[in-house]
Scaffold this motif. Structure first.
Motif, mmCIF file in Angstrom:
data_model
loop_
_atom_site.group_PDB
_atom_site.id
_atom_site.type_symbol
_atom_site.label_atom_id
_atom_site.label_comp_id
_atom_site.label_asym_id
_atom_site.label_seq_id
_atom_site.Cartn_x
_atom_site.Cartn_y
_atom_site.Cartn_z
ATOM 1 N N HIS A 1 -11.438 0.365 -0.417
ATOM 2 C CA HIS A 1 -10.978 1.689 0.003
ATOM 3 C C HIS A 1 -9.491 1.657 0.342
ATOM 4 O O HIS A 1 -8.730 2.550 -0.062
ATOM 5 C CB HIS A 1 -11.798 2.168 1.201
ATOM 6 N N LEU A 2 -9.066 0.636 1.079
ATOM 7 C CA LEU A 2 -7.656 0.526 1.451
ATOM 8 C C LEU A 2 -6.768 0.369 0.221
ATOM 9 O O LEU A 2 -5.712 1.002 0.123
ATOM 10 C CB LEU A 2 -7.454 -0.648 2.410
ATOM 11 N N CYS A 3 -7.208 -0.466 -0.711
ATOM 12 C CA CYS A 3 -6.438 -0.640 -1.958
ATOM 13 C C CYS A 3 -6.356 0.678 -2.718
ATOM 14 O O CYS A 3 -5.301 1.023 -3.256
ATOM 15 C CB CYS A 3 -7.080 -1.709 -2.829
ATOM 16 N N GLY A 4 -7.463 1.405 -2.754
ATOM 17 C CA GLY A 4 -7.492 2.687 -3.443
ATOM 18 C C GLY A 4 -6.575 3.719 -2.820
ATOM 19 O O GLY A 4 -6.135 4.661 -3.482
ATOM 20 N N ARG A 5 -6.276 3.552 -1.550
ATOM 21 C CA ARG A 5 -5.365 4.477 -0.855
ATOM 22 C C ARG A 5 -3.917 4.017 -0.934
ATOM 23 O O ARG A 5 -3.042 4.593 -0.301
ATOM 24 C CB ARG A 5 -5.780 4.612 0.605
ATOM 25 N N GLY A 6 -3.684 2.933 -1.669
ATOM 26 C CA GLY A 6 -2.317 2.470 -1.858
ATOM 27 C C GLY A 6 -1.808 1.505 -0.809
ATOM 28 O O GLY A 6 -0.604 1.212 -0.770
ATOM 29 N N CYS A 7 -2.680 0.999 0.040
ATOM 30 C CA CYS A 7 -2.264 0.047 1.069
ATOM 31 C C CYS A 7 -2.057 -1.336 0.463
ATOM 32 O O CYS A 7 -2.698 -1.702 -0.515
ATOM 33 C CB CYS A 7 -3.322 -0.053 2.169
#
Length: 67
Positions: A19-25
């Motif tokens: 989820h974090l990767c998907g949000r660009g983190c």
């Protein structure tokens, strides 16, 4: 945002990391290295024990997580 996830390889960790990767983190996980996980190439992996964080302090400081 640069995020450090303690554990991140079992239970809900992979979902949180994804989820974090998907949000660009920018994401890194810190764990004992005992559980293998097919992490995205975007996820940095630190191996260590959270009970002995001082052994990894220099490496984690260089990563400089916001969260």
């Amino acid at each position: 945002m640069r995020v450090l996830v303690l554990g991140g390889t079992s239970f809900m960790g992979p979902h949180v990391v994804g989820h974090l990767c998907g949000r660009g983190c920018e994401v890194a996980v810190f764990n004992r290295g005992q559980t293998q996980l097919d992490l995205s190439d975007r996820v940095q992996h630190f191996v260590g024990d959270r009970r002995r964080l001082t052994e990894s302090k220099d490496e984690l400081r260089r990563y400089a997580p916001h969260v």
